[in-house]
Every structure is written in C-alpha cells, then in structure tokens.
Write a protein that holds these residues in place. Structure first.
Motif, PDB file in Angstrom:
ATOM      1  N   TRP A   1     -20.556 -12.592  38.288  1.00 53.28           N
ATOM      2  CA  TRP A   1     -19.796 -11.696  37.897  1.00 53.28           C
ATOM      3  C   TRP A   1     -18.395 -11.428  37.026  1.00 53.28           C
ATOM      4  N   ALA A   2     -17.968 -12.233  36.868  1.00 56.54           N
ATOM      5  CA  ALA A   2     -16.573 -12.185  37.254  1.00 56.54           C
ATOM      6  C   ALA A   2     -16.653 -12.790  35.605  1.00 56.54           C
ATOM      7  N   ARG A   3     -17.312 -13.821  35.299  1.00 56.42           N
ATOM      8  CA  ARG A   3     -18.049 -14.008  33.408  1.00 56.42           C
ATOM      9  C   ARG A   3     -18.465 -12.265  32.672  1.00 56.42           C
ATOM     10  N   LEU A   4     -19.139 -11.733  33.429  1.00 58.55           N
ATOM     11  CA  LEU A   4     -19.411 -10.601  32.637  1.00 58.55           C
ATOM     12  C   LEU A   4     -18.598  -9.743  32.868  1.00 58.55           C
ATOM     13  N   ALA A   5     -17.789  -9.257  33.457  1.00 60.30           N
ATOM     14  CA  ALA A   5     -17.188  -8.663  33.301  1.00 60.30           C
ATOM     15  C   ALA A   5     -16.319  -8.777  32.356  1.00 60.30           C
ATOM     16  N   MET A   6     -15.333 -10.200  32.307  1.00 59.97           N
ATOM     17  CA  MET A   6     -15.018 -10.945  31.256  1.00 59.97           C
ATOM     18  C   MET A   6     -14.785 -10.444  30.026  1.00 59.97           C
ATOM     19  N   LEU A   7     -16.262 -10.380  29.790  1.00 61.01           N
ATOM     20  CA  LEU A   7     -17.040 -10.190  28.823  1.00 61.01           C
ATOM     21  C   LEU A   7     -17.381  -9.026  28.031  1.00 61.01           C
ATOM     22  N   ALA A   8     -17.309  -8.033  29.845  1.00 59.74           N
ATOM     23  CA  ALA A   8     -17.154  -6.971  28.955  1.00 59.74           C
ATOM     24  C   ALA A   8     -15.924  -5.872  28.253  1.00 59.74           C
ATOM     25  N   GLN A   9     -14.447  -7.164  28.737  1.00 60.29           N
ATOM     26  CA  GLN A   9     -12.616  -6.573  28.216  1.00 60.29           C
ATOM     27  C   GLN A   9     -13.064  -7.568  27.346  1.00 60.29           C
ATOM     28  N   LEU A  10     -13.530  -8.511  26.791  1.00 61.56           N
ATOM     29  CA  LEU A  10     -13.871  -9.191  25.426  1.00 61.56           C
ATOM     30  C   LEU A  10     -13.891  -8.146  24.553  1.00 61.56           C
ATOM     31  N   ARG A  11     -15.051  -7.437  25.231  1.00 65.35           N
ATOM     32  CA  ARG A  11     -15.581  -6.951  23.572  1.00 65.35           C
ATOM     33  C   ARG A  11     -15.953  -5.806  23.727  1.00 65.35           C
ATOM     34  N   ASP A  12     -14.396  -4.937  24.504  1.00 63.70           N
ATOM     35  CA  ASP A  12     -13.818  -3.573  24.335  1.00 63.70           C
ATOM     36  C   ASP A  12     -11.977  -4.121  24.041  1.00 63.70           C
ATOM     37  N   TRP A  13     -12.497  -5.010  23.759  1.00 63.86           N
ATOM     38  CA  TRP A  13     -11.008  -5.603  23.285  1.00 63.86           C
ATOM     39  C   TRP A  13     -11.078  -5.500  21.612  1.00 63.86           C
ATOM     40  N   ARG A  14     -10.010  -4.962  21.623  1.00 61.73           N
ATOM     41  CA  ARG A  14      -9.873  -4.196  19.470  1.00 61.73           C
ATOM     42  C   ARG A  14      -8.228  -5.129  19.165  1.00 61.73           C
ATOM     43  N   PRO A  15      -8.748  -5.497  18.818  1.00 63.32           N
ATOM     44  CA  PRO A  15      -7.583  -6.480  18.182  1.00 63.32           C
ATOM     45  C   PRO A  15      -6.761  -5.025  16.815  1.00 63.32           C
ATOM     46  N   LYS A  16      -4.754  -5.851  16.720  1.00 65.18           N
ATOM     47  CA  LYS A  16      -4.482  -5.124  15.792  1.00 65.18           C
ATOM     48  C   LYS A  16      -4.795  -5.695  14.411  1.00 65.18           C
ATOM     49  N   PHE A  17      -5.397  -7.007  14.132  1.00 67.92           N
ATOM     50  CA  PHE A  17      -5.066  -7.705  13.499  1.00 67.92           C
ATOM     51  C   PHE A  17      -6.269  -7.816  13.258  1.00 67.92           C
ATOM     52  N   GLY A  18      -8.009  -7.282  13.516  1.00 66.77           N
ATOM     53  CA  GLY A  18      -8.992  -7.305  13.225  1.00 66.77           C
ATOM     54  C   GLY A  18     -10.538  -7.889  13.357  1.00 66.77           C
ATOM     55  N   ALA A  19     -11.459  -7.712  13.961  1.00 65.95           N
ATOM     56  CA  ALA A  19     -12.633  -8.974  14.331  1.00 65.95           C
ATOM     57  C   ALA A  19     -13.632  -7.904  13.612  1.00 65.95           C
ATOM     58  N   ASP A  20     -14.145  -8.871  12.394  1.00 62.78           N
ATOM     59  CA  ASP A  20     -15.890  -8.440  12.069  1.00 62.78           C
ATOM     60  C   ASP A  20     -16.874  -8.710  13.343  1.00 62.78           C
ATOM     61  N   ASP A  21     -18.130  -9.075  13.168  1.00 63.75           N
ATOM     62  CA  ASP A  21     -18.715  -9.014  14.333  1.00 63.75           C
ATOM     63  C   ASP A  21     -19.589 -10.322  14.115  1.00 63.75           C
ATOM     64  N   GLU A  22     -19.455 -11.089  13.338  1.00 65.62           N
ATOM     65  CA  GLU A  22     -19.190 -12.308  13.299  1.00 65.62           C
ATOM     66  C   GLU A  22     -18.493 -13.528  14.166  1.00 65.62           C
ATOM     67  N   THR A  23     -17.125 -12.827  13.597  1.00 69.56           N
ATOM     68  CA  THR A  23     -16.263 -13.635  14.678  1.00 69.56           C
ATOM     69  C   THR A  23     -15.631 -12.962  15.872  1.00 69.56           C
ATOM     70  N   ARG A  24     -16.383 -11.668  16.435  1.00 70.87           N
ATOM     71  CA  ARG A  24     -16.303 -10.927  17.465  1.00 70.87           C
ATOM     72  C   ARG A  24     -17.548 -11.864  18.746  1.00 70.87           C
ATOM     73  N   ALA A  25     -18.899 -12.622  18.051  1.00 75.04           N
ATOM     74  CA  ALA A  25     -19.507 -12.594  19.170  1.00 75.04           C
ATOM     75  C   ALA A  25     -19.469 -14.646  18.924  1.00 75.04           C
ATOM     76  N   ARG A  26     -18.549 -15.144  18.053  1.00 71.39           N
ATOM     77  CA  ARG A  26     -17.326 -16.272  18.122  1.00 71.39           C
ATOM     78  C   ARG A  26     -16.999 -16.697  19.218  1.00 71.39           C
ATOM     79  N   TRP A  27     -16.018 -14.928  18.900  1.00 75.93           N
ATOM     80  CA  TRP A  27     -15.444 -15.228  20.857  1.00 75.93           C
ATOM     81  C   TRP A  27     -16.014 -15.172  21.681  1.00 75.93           C
TER      82      TRP A  27
END
Length: 393
Positions: A90-116
């Motif tokens: 459940w911690a992994r899922l919660a942190m993945l949700a946080q990562l998915r919600d993060w919007r970095p100021k330098f931007g990130a495309d879908d491929e980069t976000r999937a890699r993260w």
C-alpha cells in the motif's frame, strides 16, 4: 482474449475513499508513514531533470530496505508483524500515486513519466538492489521471488504469504552444516502487462545466464491452497487462469483448449519441468504438509478437449495448465525455466506454492493473532524448503 475492467485498477482502488483509508491504516501500522509523507516534498524540491531519477531511485530503494529491515528487527512504531507484506504494497501504491500527480516545472512527457514510475516500482520491489555481497565462492546463492497481494476486489486487506517470505529472506546469510547460503529476494506485480513487457527475463536473466552474477538456484513462490506446500513438477506454456483477474483487472477470457502463451516468450516446449531437488525438499518438515504436484491439464494429440494427467504431460500434447495452474505463478516458473534451459551452466529452478492462511477478520481489523501465527509458520517452513533447494544436488 484479455478483458479488462479498467487499466490501473490498483490506483483506482487506492484513490477511492475506502481504499485511501485502508492504505493509510496499513501504512501507519507498518511505520511507513514518514516515507509517504516526505516523498511529495522531495519531489517538489527537484529543479533539474537528472535529479529526478536519483530521488526516485533513492526513495524506492529505501522503501524496500526499510521493509526488509523490519522483517528481522522490532520497530517501536510498527503495529503489524515485521514481515507483513501489506504495508509495503500500500505504501508503494500511495507513492506511485504521488509520483503520478507530481508536475515538475521542467516538464515531462508520458514516456519519461512511465520510466520514472517503473524505476520507482523496481527499486521498491528489490529488483534494482539484488546482490549477494562478498561471500566466498563456496557460498550457495539463491534468488527467491514472491508476489503482491491479489484478488483484492474480494478482500482488500488480503496478504500474500509469498511476499512475506521474500521480505523475510532478502539479504539473509545462514550456515547449513559446512555450507554458507545467501539469499536475495524480489516481489513481483500480479499484472499480465509486466510479464508481456519481459519483467521475468529482465529480472532473472542476469542471474541465470552463465556469468559473474549466476546463482545456484532460483525459487519462485506464490500463494497456493490452504494447509500445504506444493512443489510444482511441471510448468505449462499457456495462460489459462480459470476466471482469476490480475491486479489491473485483466481477465484472460478464452476456453482452455484455446489457451495462448504470454507475449514475448521465446520458442519453447509446451511443458518444462522443475530441476529443484524435490525429494530433499519433501524431507523438510514443519507444521504444513509438503507434497509433490505433477498433475497437469493438457490437450492430448488428436483430442478436442482437455484432460487431467496426474503424473505429468503426455509427449506431443498441448499445454493448458501446469502443475500449479495457468495463472502468473505458472507463467513465471515457465519463463524462468526457459531461461534456465538456454543457459550454458544452468542453475536449479522451480516453483513453490505456499499455504494460504485465512484471516478471520472482523470489520475494521487489519489482522488477527491466529493469522499472524499461521503466516509465521509458513514463512519459517518456507525458509527451510528454500535452504533444501539451495543445498540439493
């Protein structure tokens, strides 16, 4: 044919009111709340793209390492037993949700976000930290895998004892007579998409092929039937999961006689066999029975419908289910055995279905003492079975 009730069913469950409350309870009871609380702030502080992967890797590895540490020591804030696999899930899922919600100021495309996301998942599953230290060459090395909890649509508080086994064994070094045995573990997702993308080959390949990282044995484990361990004899090439959905809600909807292999598999026979020292493993006693299972489901050449063959496959038949069924536990064992048989110096490989303790949970409870005691017995006996697998031959 694969049928889905919606990709990302795990995160959908987490984001529901009920799922979010349950996740928080497991995270708090597992003393992982500081991890989930600090991750968003660490992400927000990232200013440059290269920093992102470093931070994501570091948090993923720390989450895994924290849970492995808790499996062997008492933590003053942890309310659940140390090797309970559910806080990690459940911690992994919660942190993945946080990562998915993060919007970095330098931007990130879908491929980069999937890699993260994949980097975080693999780090938090022990995959990127597999290692056996500087043990002498005479030490036996054994790689063990477990699975996430699944069938959460029926019981969202479910545990998977194979995940508990992985947490309890990772990094352990034991002396068995004159032999040193060292363990490393990973926990894999219960998702067809990851298997289609080659997670088995990427994770296990470097430790099966002849080279500096080759191990002496690979034992994949999964949740089985109540009250007994099954040392599976044969693994079938095809998926035939008998109505079980994966954790993304995907169901393989096809008749057994038309079962198909997972994507990305190399060519291979319909069935492959264990090379674990079965007789030695059967002698490892404990609270639960340890039984060999050689039964398979196959379509014999010339037949139109599947039959059960209790003592292994018939030459020339078409696989429907291996000894351990037709879900991902069978598939991981088959894929690992396929890698094994392509190796110039193959390690022993095989699959162990472990007993499924059944918690008797009242409304609001996360665990009960009888369940914890039974699961503790499963973990302890599995350790002895895996040691026997390492020492055999």
């Amino acid at each position: 044919m694969a049928v889905s009730d919606g990709q990302g069913a795990e995160l959908t469950r987490l984001r529901s009111k009920r799922g979010g409350r349950l996740a928080k309870r497991f995270i708090d009871a597992g003393a992982l709340d500081d991890m989930t609380a600090s991750f968003p702030a660490a992400l927000a502080a990232i200013r440059k793209r290269p920093e992102a992967e470093l931070a994501i890797d570091a948090f993923g590895r720390r989450l895994w390492q924290r849970c492995v540490e808790m499996a062997s020591i008492d933590h003053p804030r942890r309310e659940l037993v140390g090797w309970d696999d559910r806080p990690l899930y459940w911690a992994r899922l919660a942190m993945l949700a946080q990562l998915r919600d993060w919007r970095p100021k330098f931007g990130a495309d879908d491929e980069t976000r999937a890699r993260w996301e994949r980097r975080f998942e693999w780090a938090s599953r022990g995959i990127t930290s597999v290692g056996f230290g500087s043990e002498p060459q005479t030490a036996r090395t054994i790689l063990v895998s477990g699975f996430d909890p699944f069938r959460l649509e029926g019981e969202p508080r479910a545990s998977n004892p194979s995940g508990s086994i992985a947490l309890a064994l990772d990094g352990q070094v034991i002396e068995a007579g004159s032999t040193t045995v060292r363990f490393a573990s990973v926990i894999l997702p219960v998702r067809y998409a990851d298997f289609d993308a080659g997670i088995t080959e990427k994770v296990f390949g470097p430790y099966i092929e002849d080279g500096p990282h080759r191990v002496d044995a690979v034992v994949t484990t999964s949740q089985g039937r109540p009250g007994q361990f099954d040392v599976e004899g044969f693994f079938g090439r095809r998926r035939s999961p008998d109505g079980t959905r994966d954790n993304d809600g995907v169901l393989i909807d096809s008749a057994p006689e038309s079962a198909e292999a997972g994507a990305g598999m190399a060519a291979g026979p319909e069935f492959l066999a264990t090379t674990l020292p079965v007789e030695r493993m059967l002698a490892a006693t404990g609270a639960s029975a340890v039984l060999p299972n050689r039964s398979v489901v196959e379509v014999v050449d010339g037949a139109k419908s599947p039959t059960v063959s209790p003592d292994g496959p018939t030459p020339g038949s078409r696989a429907v289910r291996g000894s351990g069924g037709g879900f991902l536990s069978n598939e991981i064992a088959y894929r690992v055995a396929l890698l094994r048989d392509a190796s110039d110096r193959p390690p022993r490989t095989g699959h162990l279905h472990v007993p499924r303790p059944a918690p008797q949970l009242d409304d609001g409870e996360l665990t009960d003492p009888d369940f914890d005691d039974e699961r503790a017995g499963v973990v302890a006996q599995a350790r002895e079975l895996v040691i026997a697998a390492a020492l055999g031959g």
